[in-house]
Design a protein around this motif. Structure first.
Motif, mmCIF file in Angstrom:
data_model
loop_
_atom_site.group_PDB
_atom_site.id
_atom_site.type_symbol
_atom_site.label_atom_id
_atom_site.label_comp_id
_atom_site.label_asym_id
_atom_site.label_seq_id
_atom_site.Cartn_x
_atom_site.Cartn_y
_atom_site.Cartn_z
ATOM 1 N N PRO A 1 0.805 -1.224 0.000
ATOM 2 C CA PRO A 1 0.000 0.000 0.000
ATOM 3 C C PRO A 1 0.837 1.272 0.000
ATOM 4 C CG PRO A 1 -0.913 -1.578 1.546
ATOM 5 C CD PRO A 1 0.390 -2.142 1.081
ATOM 6 N N GLU B 1 -1.721 1.983 -3.030
ATOM 7 C CA GLU B 1 -3.178 2.035 -2.852
ATOM 8 C C GLU B 1 -3.840 2.801 -3.987
ATOM 9 O OE1 GLU B 1 -6.316 0.742 -0.949
ATOM 10 O OE2 GLU B 1 -4.728 0.992 0.550
ATOM 11 N N ARG B 2 -3.311 3.977 -4.276
ATOM 12 C CA ARG B 2 -3.864 4.796 -5.354
ATOM 13 C C ARG B 2 -3.592 4.175 -6.725
ATOM 14 N NH1 ARG B 2 -7.712 7.583 -7.585
ATOM 15 N NH2 ARG B 2 -7.020 9.337 -8.869
ATOM 16 N N ARG C 1 -3.516 1.077 -7.452
ATOM 17 C CA ARG C 1 -4.511 0.031 -7.696
ATOM 18 C C ARG C 1 -5.816 0.642 -8.192
ATOM 19 N NH1 ARG C 1 -7.068 -3.890 -3.094
ATOM 20 N NH2 ARG C 1 -7.548 -1.820 -2.238
ATOM 21 N N LEU D 1 -2.795 -5.546 -3.647
ATOM 22 C CA LEU D 1 -1.906 -5.108 -2.574
ATOM 23 C C LEU D 1 -1.528 -6.310 -1.726
ATOM 24 C CD1 LEU D 1 -3.878 -1.918 -1.446
ATOM 25 C CD2 LEU D 1 -1.967 -2.036 -3.070
#
Length: 288
Positions: free
Chosen positions: A119, A210-211, A213, A221
């Motif tokens: 992440p 995270e972003r 993805r 993740l």
């Protein structure tokens, strides 16, 4: 040899579980390098990839990437070798982003059938950058006269000891646009069906895992060990494919020491200063 001996044993004596070869690609991506300062390039990586994909029993090859980028040529060569071996050996490729998989590091990551990031990984930077310095007044201040002779009006284009010319900068930017087009084409070919319509994906920006993805740049993740055990069972083992050790016990970048080790070491020390500065600048772009 280990795989051969394992097959000779009766099944009841064989260790149960899957073994996944792991190749770690760490560092700035640059041509050259030495036994004392190996670089991430096709010469260093090719032997490791060949050994990893040669494991007939492994259903997949795991590749850990921790790179801020560097040479687009070397990045693409590594990407292509991974894809060629994946098709030839019929292996699935799982790429795991560590601290950074950006710029050329992300280009290599595109070779994965899936990309998994932490992440907090830094992912993206789909762009092209060139840098340098200008020393137009330095020689005059220290009383040095520079003499340069050329055949061809553009042989001293972007010379750091001459004033910058608009036409030279425009030409450099045209080359960058071509390379950027190749890069974006690779991203679209490998992940076009997963990407969102965010207009900044190809702007050179970078994001956390995270972003990334959410944007479609990575598939999931997680961490390598946990993900592989989840897919292939708790008895899954990871086998790190390492470079062989050469003189002084140092890891070799796929080639031996050059002849004339004394002069080579001196030249390597000088070149290493420039390489170190360039490498630190690449990592520094991502706060590392």
């Amino acid at each position: 040899m280990a795989g051969f001996m394992k097959r000779l044993l009766p099944k009841r004596f064989r260790k149960q579980g899957v073994t996944i070869p792991v190749v770690r690609l760490h560092g700035a991506i640059m041509a050259g390098g030495s036994a004392f300062r190996p670089m991430l390039n096709i010469a260093a990586v090719a032997p490791l990839l060949e050994r990893a994909f040669a494991d007939k029993e492994a259903p997949a090859v795991a590749i850990a990437i921790n790179s801020p980028g560097g040479s687009p040529v070397q990045s693409r060569l590594i990407y292509q070798r991974i894809r060629d071996l994946a098709v030839e050996k019929n292996k699935r490729v799982l790429v795991f982003a560590e601290d950074v998989a950006a710029s050329g590091g992300y280009m290599i990551a595109l070779a994965g059938d899936e990309i998994i990031a932490d992440p907090t990984s830094i992912v993206g930077s789909i762009g092209v950058v060139s840098g340098g310095f200008g020393f137009t007044e330095l020689l005059e201040k220290v009383g040095i006269e520079r003499r340069i002779y050329t055949a061809g009006e553009n042989k001293v284009m972007l010379d750091p000891f001459q004033p910058e010319k608009e036409k030279d900068v425009a030409y450099l930017k045209s080359l960058q646009q071509e390379i950027h087009g190749v890069f974006t084409g690779m991203v679209k070919a490998r992940r076009g069906h997963l990407l969102t319509d965010d207009g900044e994906i190809f702007s050179g920006l970078f994001w956390t895992g995270e972003r990334a993805r959410a944007l479609g740049l990575v598939d999931g993740l997680g961490d390598m060990r946990g993900e592989l055990k989840r897919r292939y069972g708790e008895k899954t083992e990871l086998r790190l494919v390492s470079a062989s050790r050469g003189l002084l016990g140092r890891r070799q970048p796929g080639v031996g020491l050059a002849a004339g080790i004394g002069s080579s070491l001196a030249l390597s020390a000088v070149a290493g200063l420039a390489e170190t500065a360039e490498e630190k600048a690449l990592w520094g772009r991502f706060g590392l």
